[in-house]
Design an enzyme around this catalytic site. Structure first.
Site, PDB file in Angstrom:
ATOM      1  N   HIS A  25     -24.943  -2.389   4.071  1.00 16.30           N
ATOM      2  CA  HIS A  25     -24.451  -2.407   5.456  1.00 16.30           C
ATOM      3  C   HIS A  25     -24.789  -3.737   6.137  1.00 16.30           C
ATOM      4  O   HIS A  25     -23.967  -4.287   6.865  1.00 16.30           O
ATOM      5  CB  HIS A  25     -25.087  -1.263   6.257  1.00 16.30           C
ATOM      6  CG  HIS A  25     -24.827   0.107   5.711  1.00 16.30           C
ATOM      7  ND1 HIS A  25     -25.828   0.914   5.228  1.00 16.30           N
ATOM      8  CD2 HIS A  25     -23.677   0.812   5.564  1.00 16.30           C
ATOM      9  CE1 HIS A  25     -25.316   2.068   4.825  1.00 16.30           C
ATOM     10  NE2 HIS A  25     -24.014   2.029   5.002  1.00 16.30           N
ATOM     11  N   GLN A  72     -15.596  14.635   7.327  1.00 13.39           N
ATOM     12  CA  GLN A  72     -15.375  14.065   5.997  1.00 13.39           C
ATOM     13  C   GLN A  72     -16.293  14.674   4.937  1.00 13.39           C
ATOM     14  O   GLN A  72     -16.281  14.249   3.785  1.00 13.39           O
ATOM     15  CB  GLN A  72     -15.502  12.540   6.024  1.00 13.39           C
ATOM     16  CG  GLN A  72     -16.894  11.991   6.223  1.00 13.39           C
ATOM     17  CD  GLN A  72     -16.858  10.492   6.442  1.00 13.39           C
ATOM     18  OE1 GLN A  72     -16.417  10.006   7.465  1.00 13.39           O
ATOM     19  NE2 GLN A  72     -17.323   9.736   5.451  1.00 13.39           N
TER      20      GLN A  72
HETATM   21  P1  AMP Z   1     -21.366   4.524   4.850  1.00 13.24           P
HETATM   22  O1  AMP Z   1     -22.316   4.493   5.992  1.00 13.24           O
HETATM   23  O2  AMP Z   1     -22.022   4.800   3.547  1.00 13.24           O
HETATM   24  O3  AMP Z   1     -20.162   5.364   5.118  1.00 13.24           O
HETATM   25  O4  AMP Z   1     -20.832   3.035   4.689  1.00 13.24           O
HETATM   26  C1  AMP Z   1     -20.419   2.262   5.769  1.00 13.24           C
HETATM   27  C2  AMP Z   1     -19.755   1.020   5.240  1.00 13.24           C
HETATM   28  O5  AMP Z   1     -20.671   0.300   4.419  1.00 13.24           O
HETATM   29  C3  AMP Z   1     -18.533   1.334   4.359  1.00 13.24           C
HETATM   30  O6  AMP Z   1     -17.516   0.378   4.617  1.00 13.24           O
HETATM   31  C4  AMP Z   1     -19.098   1.184   2.973  1.00 13.24           C
HETATM   32  O7  AMP Z   1     -18.127   0.842   2.008  1.00 13.24           O
HETATM   33  C5  AMP Z   1     -20.079   0.046   3.171  1.00 13.24           C
HETATM   34  N1  AMP Z   1     -21.087   0.043   2.097  1.00 13.24           N
HETATM   35  C6  AMP Z   1     -21.839   1.094   1.666  1.00 13.24           C
HETATM   36  N2  AMP Z   1     -22.615   0.738   0.622  1.00 13.24           N
HETATM   37  C7  AMP Z   1     -22.325  -0.559   0.363  1.00 13.24           C
HETATM   38  C8  AMP Z   1     -22.785  -1.501  -0.617  1.00 13.24           C
HETATM   39  N3  AMP Z   1     -23.685  -1.174  -1.550  1.00 13.24           N
HETATM   40  N4  AMP Z   1     -22.270  -2.751  -0.577  1.00 13.24           N
HETATM   41  C9  AMP Z   1     -21.342  -3.106   0.357  1.00 13.24           C
HETATM   42  N5  AMP Z   1     -20.878  -2.262   1.297  1.00 13.24           N
HETATM   43  C10 AMP Z   1     -21.350  -1.010   1.307  1.00 13.24           C
END
Ligand code: AMP
Length: 282
Positions: A39, A63
């Site tokens: 993030h 979701q």
């Molecule tokens: P989440 O809170 O897991 O729904 O993720 C929020 C955003 O962070 C989404 O756009 C995810 O794709 C991105 N994200 C989560 N994990 C990673 C990672 N390891 N590397 C890059 N972006 C990430």
């Protein structure tokens, strides 16, 4: 600039309008919190392009499937605020569920086709929940650029399709997957893994890197490579494979022969934890 934390939609609009009037470009990173360096890399990329960066922290109930981890999803809010502060974020939008879904809410935003394969086949309502909340968040913030991670490969493709179909006038940018030094893709769900499960979880990146390396050294047998990926995963104790596929990066169709724009994508269960990962193939 001081980091502001707000819960109301009107407060977001007011802060963003103020920043825009001061001539700032607005960047936006939507998240569910439990923030990690993946993030943070999105926030840093946003900070490079934009003077005013908004992060939303909202564990979106729609979701999650009925048997999924909505209630136990980690919510370390203080730590999240500190990470945003360190990354130079200007505004955190941390709404209550009733603010996003007030009584009488009736709308669903659904991208057909792309949402029913791969992740969608195992999580039937998932992407409709994602696209509905993301469309709302995009409309609330109206950022010049909104950033998503490649880690959720199918998600970023579906969001780009939605934005194209619904004439969203601003940019959507996809950022690289951030990994631990041993290869495990950063995920908020990694905290669920016991040490031995974490060890098993390394099979995802091992399988993906194997396919990438094979293609780099000239192997073009996509079906054999898919089988090799499967063998690595099936040979790892505690791993149950949902899918392990080589797919067209634009259509998500399973590839039977080598072609430009391929992605290898994996989803497995390790104990009670579901892990996904993918890699762009050369
Ligand atoms: P989440 O809170 O897991 O729904 O993720 C929020 C955003 O962070 C989404 O756009 C995810 O794709 C991105 N994200 C989560 N994990 C990673 C990672 N390891 N590397 C890059 N972006 C990430």
């Amino acid at each position: 600039m001081e980091l502001q934390v707000v819960e109301q939609i009107a407060e977001v609009r007011q802060a963003v309008n103020g920043a825009r009037q001061r001539g700032s470009r607005i960047g936006f990173v939507p998240t569910m919190g439990a923030l990690h360096s993946g993030h943070v890399s999105l926030m840093e990329e946003a900070r490079r392009d934009c003077e005013f960066v908004v992060v939303s922290i909202f564990v979106n109930p729609t979701q999650f499937g009925p048997k999924e981890d909505l209630n136990k999803y980690p919510r370390p809010f203080e730590n999240d605020v500190a990470l945003c502060q360190g990354a130079g974020v200007s505004l955190i939008f941390h709404p209550q569920p009733v603010t996003i879904y007030p009584p009488g809410f009736k709308t669903r935003v659904e991208v057909t086709g792309l949402s029913s394969v791969w992740e969608g086949a195992f999580r039937p309502e998932h992407f409709c929940g994602v696209t509905t909340v993301v469309m709302k968040l995009l409309n609330i913030v109206q950022a010049d650029v909104t950033y998503f991670g490649r880690k959720d490969f199918q998600q970023q493709l579906i969001i780009k399709q939605m934005c194209q179909d619904l004439d969203w006038p601003y940019a959507i940018q996809t950022c690289a997957t951030i990994r631990d030094p041993d290869g495990l893709a950063k995920s908020s769900r990694n905290v669920y893994l016991s040490p031995s499960e974490r060890q098993s979880g390394l099979s995802l990146s091992r399988a993906l890197f194997h396919v990438r390396d094979q293609i780099q050294s000239g192997n073009r047998d996509v079906l054999q490579l898919q089988q090799a990926m499967r063998q690595i995963l099936d040979g790892t104790p505690g791993v149950i494979v949902d899918y392990a596929a080589i797919i067209n990066s634009d259509t998500l169709a399973a590839a039977t022969e080598y072609q430009p724009a391929l992605t290898a994508a994996i989803a497995v269960r390790v104990g009670a934890t579901r892990l996904i990962d993918n890699i762009e193939l050369p």
